[in-house]
Scaffold this motif. Structure first.
Motif, PDB file in Angstrom:
ATOM      1  N   GLY A  39       0.835  -1.194   0.000  1.00 50.65           N
ATOM      2  CA  GLY A  39       0.000   0.000   0.000  1.00 50.65           C
ATOM      3  C   GLY A  39       0.866   1.238   0.000  1.00 50.65           C
ATOM      4  N   ASP A  40       0.562   2.181   0.871  1.00 54.50           N
ATOM      5  CA  ASP A  40       1.330   3.431   0.932  1.00 54.50           C
ATOM      6  C   ASP A  40       2.374   3.434   2.036  1.00 54.50           C
ATOM      7  N   ARG A  41       2.614   2.256   2.640  1.00 55.65           N
ATOM      8  CA  ARG A  41       3.490   2.190   3.814  1.00 55.65           C
ATOM      9  C   ARG A  41       4.645   1.211   3.617  1.00 55.65           C
ATOM     10  N   ILE A  42       5.699   1.443   4.367  1.00 59.28           N
ATOM     11  CA  ILE A  42       6.779   0.472   4.485  1.00 59.28           C
ATOM     12  C   ILE A  42       6.296  -0.603   5.448  1.00 59.28           C
ATOM     13  N   ALA A  43       6.206  -1.824   4.941  1.00 58.65           N
ATOM     14  CA  ALA A  43       5.677  -2.915   5.766  1.00 58.65           C
ATOM     15  C   ALA A  43       6.754  -3.577   6.610  1.00 58.65           C
ATOM     16  N   ALA A  44       7.986  -3.651   6.053  1.00 61.43           N
ATOM     17  CA  ALA A  44       9.057  -4.318   6.789  1.00 61.43           C
ATOM     18  C   ALA A  44      10.404  -3.917   6.208  1.00 61.43           C
ATOM     19  N   VAL A  45      11.419  -3.961   7.078  1.00 63.79           N
ATOM     20  CA  VAL A  45      12.807  -3.732   6.677  1.00 63.79           C
ATOM     21  C   VAL A  45      13.626  -4.852   7.295  1.00 63.79           C
ATOM     22  N   GLY A  46      14.338  -5.624   6.475  1.00 65.92           N
ATOM     23  CA  GLY A  46      15.109  -6.737   7.035  1.00 65.92           C
ATOM     24  C   GLY A  46      15.789  -7.545   5.951  1.00 65.92           C
TER      25      GLY A  46
END
Length: 484
Positions: A39-46
């Motif tokens: 969507g319009d968001r960062i869901a995860a960083v890894g």
């Protein structure tokens, strides 16, 4: 018709295996890291993130992933005049735009400038721009400015201004209030500020404009500390009358006293530094050294493409150079040697991202690569450039090595707007046609002799203040004087 086939929309996107600059307080560097956008968001960083089946993957290997850059002061309406004033002084800029030819701009010319500037910003990885739009002579001009911004998939803040009328007049007009009601709807893709300057006149003719901003609950952005134009008198008036707030953005702030910096720091405002402008036009020496000494938050801006490049790589590079040059010069004057740089690359990258987010009141959801934040992201990667490797110091690479041609992929609000070095869904031919029409109109209106003369305009012998705002006769040796 767009320049290329649109990137698949509505599907998750993952940037795989890049060097990620989260832009957090620890200034971490995350190698071989993925960033998942849903969507319009960062869901995860890894690392090696699991992703939904329909996710579109972008190979970020050997690239740098960073937040979208944020420019807190750009006169977008002037962009159709790109490079025209390359040899201007600030006084000549005032003469051409404020006193003479700026009055010729029609609503469609403001549209053309804003459109070109908005597209240029995305191309350079600048995902949010504060449109310091002081060419809005009428509400029709303002509607044109917003129409252009709305037509481009970037994030913008309209800083409404009008250099042809006193701030008290245009902010007090019913049509201005009507414009705010109609066009500023709370959509987080279009913020709003009021843009005007304070002359220092002890009668404080700008007071009603501040009161309007307070009544509307919107920030004020103001050119402060501009040599020969605005100075300490204006800061004192703002402070003594209670109009300096944490939301106030002071542009340039390059020729202020310690007292004024104390007032800005005490009231929590921030400074938008336009280093290339301050160096070349003459607002004062770029003030990052003084601002840092007083703990004032900093953001970066490029000012206007009538002189300079509309990217923040140039701004970061120029800012480091100016700050360090002053540090060395002062040390040499004392017979000393600088052994460690006070201003570091990681700091200017922070100013170009988090600093801008905080300045526009979006520090909670923009300016960082973190789960839950808005997905405004930039991938720097250029497999066709020998300058793209090795990346040994990622912050230094962004500040000193990278350029707009290295911007591989850009996302704004989760939407891919540039990919593989090409803008997505942007009709550059249409942008060019509008720009060409504005240039042709201005050139024909001025005539060939006037057009050529405008590249180095004469300064009128009488009747001009160094401060171009002529709604007051106030003058003082510390701000402006009249040529006799």
């Amino acid at each position: 018709m767009s320049e290329r086939t649109p990137f698949p929309s509505g599907r998750p996107v993952v940037l795989r295996g890049g060097t990620v600059l989260p832009m957090d307080d620890r200034r971490r560097v995350l190698e071989n890291t993925d960033v998942l956008v849903v969507g319009d968001r960062i869901a995860a960083v890894g690392t090696a993130l699991p992703v939904p089946d329909d996710t579109v993957a972008v190979d970020a290997t050997d690239g740098i992933v960073m937040p979208g850059m944020i420019d807190t002061h750009r006169h977008m309406w002037q962009t159709a005049m790109r490079g025209y004033g390359a040899d201007w002084t600030l006084t000549q800029y005032f003469v051409w735009y404020y006193l003479e030819s700026g009055k010729l701009f029609r609503p469609q010319d403001v549209y053309a400038g804003n459109l070109l500037a908005a597209v240029e910003a995305l191309d350079a990885g600048v995902t949010t721009v504060v449109d310091w739009s002081h060419g809005l002579r009428t509400v029709d001009h303002a509607d044109a400015a917003v129409d252009a911004l709305r037509s481009v998939p970037g994030r913008f803040v309209l800083a409404y201004g009008n250099i042809q009328q006193p701030p008290a007049v245009w902010t007090g007009a019913p049509e201005f209030r009507d414009f705010v009601r109609r066009r500023i709807t709370g959509d987080d893709m279009l913020g709003f500020q009021i843009a005007f300057d304070v002359t220092g006149d002890p009668e404080f003719p700008e007071r009603p404009a501040f009161e309007t901003a307070r009544d509307l609950g919107v920030p004020v952005t103001t050119h402060a500390g501009v040599w020969g134009a605005t100075g300490d008198d204006g800061i004192r008036l703002m402070h003594d009358n209670g109009f300096m707030t944490p939301q106030t953005v002071y542009v340039h702030a390059a020729s202020l006293s310690t007292d004024s910096y104390h007032r800005i720091a005490a009231t929590g405002g921030s400074v938008s530094v336009s280093t290339e402008s301050e160096q070349s036009a003459g607002q004062g020496y770029p003030p990052t050294w003084a601002i840092r000494a007083h703990g004032i938050p900093v953001s970066l801006s490029m000012d206007t493409s009538v002189w300079w490049s509309g990217d923040l790589f140039s701004a970061m590079r120029a800012t480091l150079g100016a700050d360090r040059a002053r540090e060395h010069l002062e040390a040499h004057a004392r017979g000393e040697t600088v052994t460690h740089c006070a201003l570091r690359a990681e700091q200017v990258v922070d100013w170009a991202t988090r600093g801008g987010a905080r300045a526009i009141g979006r520090g909670h959801d923009l300016g960082s690569v973190e789960a839950g934040r808005k997905a405004d992201l930039v991938l720097l990667k250029n497999e066709h450039s020998p300058v793209s490797f090795p990346v040994l110091n990622p912050f230094g690479h962004v500040a000193f090595q990278a350029q707009r041609g290295d911007v591989h992929t850009v996302l704004v609000d989760g939407r891919v707007v540039k990919h593989e070095h090409r803008l997505v869904g942007i009709d550059l031919a249409a942008v060019r046609a509008r720009t060409d029409a504005t240039v042709a109109y201005l050139r024909a209106t001025l005539g060939e002799e006037g057009w050529r003369r405008g590249m180095s305009p004469d300064v009128p012998e009488t009747g001009i203040l160094d401060n171009p705002y002529t709604y007051t006769d106030f003058r003082t040796a510390s701000t402006h004087s009249r040529k006799e």
